[in-house]
Write a protein that holds these residues in place. Sequence first.
Motif, PDB file in Angstrom:
ATOM      1  N   THR A 137       0.843  -1.193   0.000  1.00  0.00           N
ATOM      2  CA  THR A 137       0.000   0.000   0.000  1.00  0.00           C
ATOM      3  C   THR A 137       0.876   1.240   0.000  1.00  0.00           C
ATOM      4  O   THR A 137       1.951   1.253   0.602  1.00  0.00           O
ATOM      5  N   SER A 138       0.412   2.270  -0.679  1.00  0.00           N
ATOM      6  CA  SER A 138       1.174   3.515  -0.759  1.00  0.00           C
ATOM      7  C   SER A 138       0.289   4.692  -0.370  1.00  0.00           C
ATOM      8  O   SER A 138      -0.912   4.542  -0.158  1.00  0.00           O
ATOM      9  N   GLY A 139       0.903   5.837  -0.283  1.00  0.00           N
ATOM     10  CA  GLY A 139       0.169   7.064  -0.008  1.00  0.00           C
ATOM     11  C   GLY A 139       0.832   8.215  -0.737  1.00  0.00           C
ATOM     12  O   GLY A 139       1.931   8.078  -1.267  1.00  0.00           O
ATOM     13  N   HIS A 140       0.169   9.341  -0.776  1.00  0.00           N
ATOM     14  CA  HIS A 140       0.764  10.535  -1.381  1.00  0.00           C
ATOM     15  C   HIS A 140       0.326  11.758  -0.588  1.00  0.00           C
ATOM     16  O   HIS A 140      -0.660  11.716   0.166  1.00  0.00           O
ATOM     17  N   LEU A 141       1.044  12.815  -0.760  1.00  0.00           N
ATOM     18  CA  LEU A 141       0.700  14.072  -0.095  1.00  0.00           C
ATOM     19  C   LEU A 141      -0.692  14.520  -0.518  1.00  0.00           C
ATOM     20  O   LEU A 141      -1.022  14.471  -1.698  1.00  0.00           O
ATOM     21  N   MET A 142      -1.497  14.938   0.437  1.00  0.00           N
ATOM     22  CA  MET A 142      -2.756  15.595   0.094  1.00  0.00           C
ATOM     23  C   MET A 142      -2.525  17.093  -0.076  1.00  0.00           C
ATOM     24  O   MET A 142      -3.074  17.710  -0.964  1.00  0.00           O
ATOM     25  N   GLY A 143      -1.733  17.682   0.803  1.00  0.00           N
ATOM     26  CA  GLY A 143      -1.288  19.056   0.595  1.00  0.00           C
ATOM     27  C   GLY A 143      -2.149  20.138   1.193  1.00  0.00           C
ATOM     28  O   GLY A 143      -1.786  21.316   1.116  1.00  0.00           O
ATOM     29  N   GLY A 144      -3.279  19.781   1.808  1.00  0.00           N
ATOM     30  CA  GLY A 144      -4.127  20.822   2.362  1.00  0.00           C
ATOM     31  C   GLY A 144      -3.470  21.594   3.483  1.00  0.00           C
ATOM     32  O   GLY A 144      -3.513  22.828   3.510  1.00  0.00           O
ATOM     33  N   ALA A 145      -2.843  20.892   4.424  1.00  0.00           N
ATOM     34  CA  ALA A 145      -2.186  21.565   5.544  1.00  0.00           C
ATOM     35  C   ALA A 145      -0.990  22.384   5.059  1.00  0.00           C
ATOM     36  O   ALA A 145      -0.761  23.504   5.535  1.00  0.00           O
ATOM     37  N   LEU A 146      -0.214  21.842   4.126  1.00  0.00           N
ATOM     38  CA  LEU A 146       0.939  22.568   3.600  1.00  0.00           C
ATOM     39  C   LEU A 146       0.501  23.853   2.920  1.00  0.00           C
ATOM     40  O   LEU A 146       1.076  24.929   3.168  1.00  0.00           O
ATOM     41  N   ALA A 168      -0.622  18.621   9.447  1.00  0.00           N
ATOM     42  CA  ALA A 168      -0.610  17.660   8.348  1.00  0.00           C
ATOM     43  C   ALA A 168      -0.881  16.251   8.842  1.00  0.00           C
ATOM     44  O   ALA A 168      -1.610  15.479   8.212  1.00  0.00           O
ATOM     45  N   LEU A 169      -0.291  15.898   9.982  1.00  0.00           N
ATOM     46  CA  LEU A 169      -0.456  14.562  10.548  1.00  0.00           C
ATOM     47  C   LEU A 169      -1.923  14.241  10.834  1.00  0.00           C
ATOM     48  O   LEU A 169      -2.403  13.139  10.554  1.00  0.00           O
ATOM     49  N   VAL A 170      -2.646  15.206  11.367  1.00  0.00           N
ATOM     50  CA  VAL A 170      -4.045  14.978  11.761  1.00  0.00           C
ATOM     51  C   VAL A 170      -4.989  15.104  10.571  1.00  0.00           C
ATOM     52  O   VAL A 170      -6.044  14.452  10.531  1.00  0.00           O
ATOM     53  N   SER A 171      -4.634  15.919   9.590  1.00  0.00           N
ATOM     54  CA  SER A 171      -5.564  16.202   8.491  1.00  0.00           C
ATOM     55  C   SER A 171      -5.893  14.974   7.650  1.00  0.00           C
ATOM     56  O   SER A 171      -7.013  14.839   7.151  1.00  0.00           O
ATOM     57  N   VAL A 172      -4.932  14.066   7.472  1.00  0.00           N
ATOM     58  CA  VAL A 172      -5.146  12.913   6.593  1.00  0.00           C
ATOM     59  C   VAL A 172      -6.146  11.923   7.191  1.00  0.00           C
ATOM     60  O   VAL A 172      -7.132  11.565   6.530  1.00  0.00           O
ATOM     61  N   PRO A 173      -5.951  11.429   8.417  1.00  0.00           N
ATOM     62  CA  PRO A 173      -6.980  10.543   8.980  1.00  0.00           C
ATOM     63  C   PRO A 173      -8.319  11.228   9.157  1.00  0.00           C
ATOM     64  O   PRO A 173      -9.367  10.565   9.124  1.00  0.00           O
ATOM     65  N   ALA A 174      -8.335  12.556   9.339  1.00  0.00           N
ATOM     66  CA  ALA A 174      -9.612  13.266   9.434  1.00  0.00           C
ATOM     67  C   ALA A 174     -10.383  13.150   8.123  1.00  0.00           C
ATOM     68  O   ALA A 174     -11.597  12.904   8.116  1.00  0.00           O
ATOM     69  N   ALA A 175      -9.684  13.325   6.995  1.00  0.00           N
ATOM     70  CA  ALA A 175     -10.339  13.177   5.698  1.00  0.00           C
ATOM     71  C   ALA A 175     -10.812  11.739   5.488  1.00  0.00           C
ATOM     72  O   ALA A 175     -11.888  11.499   4.927  1.00  0.00           O
ATOM     73  N   ALA A 176     -10.006  10.776   5.939  1.00  0.00           N
ATOM     74  CA  ALA A 176     -10.401   9.362   5.819  1.00  0.00           C
ATOM     75  C   ALA A 176     -11.672   9.087   6.617  1.00  0.00           C
ATOM     76  O   ALA A 176     -12.557   8.347   6.162  1.00  0.00           O
ATOM     77  N   LEU A 177     -11.776   9.668   7.795  1.00  0.00           N
ATOM     78  CA  LEU A 177     -12.958   9.459   8.632  1.00  0.00           C
ATOM     79  C   LEU A 177     -14.197  10.077   7.988  1.00  0.00           C
ATOM     80  O   LEU A 177     -15.295   9.508   8.054  1.00  0.00           O
ATOM     81  N   VAL A 234       1.703  10.277   8.585  1.00  0.00           N
ATOM     82  CA  VAL A 234       3.093  10.454   9.015  1.00  0.00           C
ATOM     83  C   VAL A 234       3.934  10.949   7.836  1.00  0.00           C
ATOM     84  O   VAL A 234       4.747  11.874   7.975  1.00  0.00           O
ATOM     85  N   GLY A 235       3.738  10.321   6.663  1.00  0.00           N
ATOM     86  CA  GLY A 235       4.452  10.794   5.481  1.00  0.00           C
ATOM     87  C   GLY A 235       4.068  12.213   5.121  1.00  0.00           C
ATOM     88  O   GLY A 235       4.914  13.030   4.730  1.00  0.00           O
ATOM     89  N   GLU A 236       2.795  12.545   5.254  1.00  0.00           N
ATOM     90  CA  GLU A 236       2.324  13.910   4.991  1.00  0.00           C
ATOM     91  C   GLU A 236       3.017  14.905   5.931  1.00  0.00           C
ATOM     92  O   GLU A 236       3.420  15.998   5.515  1.00  0.00           O
ATOM     93  N   ALA A 237       3.150  14.523   7.197  1.00  0.00           N
ATOM     94  CA  ALA A 237       3.789  15.406   8.169  1.00  0.00           C
ATOM     95  C   ALA A 237       5.265  15.612   7.850  1.00  0.00           C
ATOM     96  O   ALA A 237       5.790  16.734   7.965  1.00  0.00           O
ATOM     97  N   VAL A 238       5.947  14.547   7.436  1.00  0.00           N
ATOM     98  CA  VAL A 238       7.376  14.655   7.103  1.00  0.00           C
ATOM     99  C   VAL A 238       7.572  15.577   5.906  1.00  0.00           C
ATOM    100  O   VAL A 238       8.438  16.468   5.916  1.00  0.00           O
TER     101      VAL A 238
END
Length: 356
Positions: free
Chosen positions: A64-73, A147-156, A188-192
């Motif tokens: 499984t992979s992921g990519h930046l969503m970019g909203g927080a950035l 950034a760390l929190v924004s991704v699981p929030a969108a998933a939820l 985590v990747g989004e935050a990094v």
Amino acid sequence: MHVPDGFLDLATSVSTAAVSVGAVGLCLRRARHEVELAGPAMPGLVSAFVFAVQMVNFPVGAGTSGHLMGGALAAALVGPATAVVCLTVVLLVQALLFADGGLTALGTNVLLMGVVTVVVGYGVMRLVAAVLPRRRWSVVAAGSAGALVSVPAAALVFVGLYAVGGSVPVPLGRLATAMLGWHALIGVGEAVITGAVLAAVVASRPDLVRLARTTRAALPDLVVVGADGVRRPVAARGGRAVGPDRPDDDRDGAQEGARPGRGALAVALLVSLAVAGGLSLLASASPDGLESVAGTLGFGTAAADSAVAAGPLADYAVAGLGGAAAPVLAGVAGVVATAVVGAAAFALAARRRAAR
């Protein structure tokens, strides 16, 4: 986490489209003053950079992979209202030119990646910045936390939408667990990535980081040479000089931004082109978090091809061109298109404000 056509029923897709149109319209109105001050090129290039980095999928384990969503950035760089419009431009270009995300699901994708990630990410980073010292590193830490929190929030939120209008019945508990599990790792990747980008910009041009201005993080002092030839330090606060002839105004300082020079804009464009045209070749070919969950729980087969799936740039390739040159040219074309569309949209918004 681009939602394809077919995952949600028509009523849910129409509802998310209506919410997204309203949110983007409101944000475009609120972003006009900021764009008028900072210029349309900066948010246009932020859109292009987010597009470029989204092409680079990184592995998170178990195929499984992921990519930046970019909203927080984007929110940290140009503010939340402008960021929503930036992400909308990215998603429009991806859906119309590259068949990435369904056309009927465009409103859903804007809601998830263009609204939820921005609102949640910016809210978290402002809360974190409020309790940290007013230092440059605090901007990086706050942006990474958002950034760390924004991704699981969108998933939820996607889980909630699927509970209302999912096309295939699945156990909602399993869906929520799988989506939050994978997207916590992707977060985590989004935050990094977000932290690395903010660290680079804050180190060179902190005045261009909206979060640094609104949180009054420590900015470099300016030196003014008076008529008597004496050099006097002038503290830079809120992105503007503060001295005896220019009083400190928190409200104006929070709103006023610096207009980047041609050199800074050229560097941003070159970095975006390098990422989309070079670094994207190293992207993971594994399905992203949503695709992986859909395949595991059995609703992946509900995905329908986009109406532009036969387009010349579909799937980030170039029709009739094979090898590594195809994704490189597609990435470059995407960066240019996103930068042009973004800058044009923000220029129009600023011009309408000036006319009014």
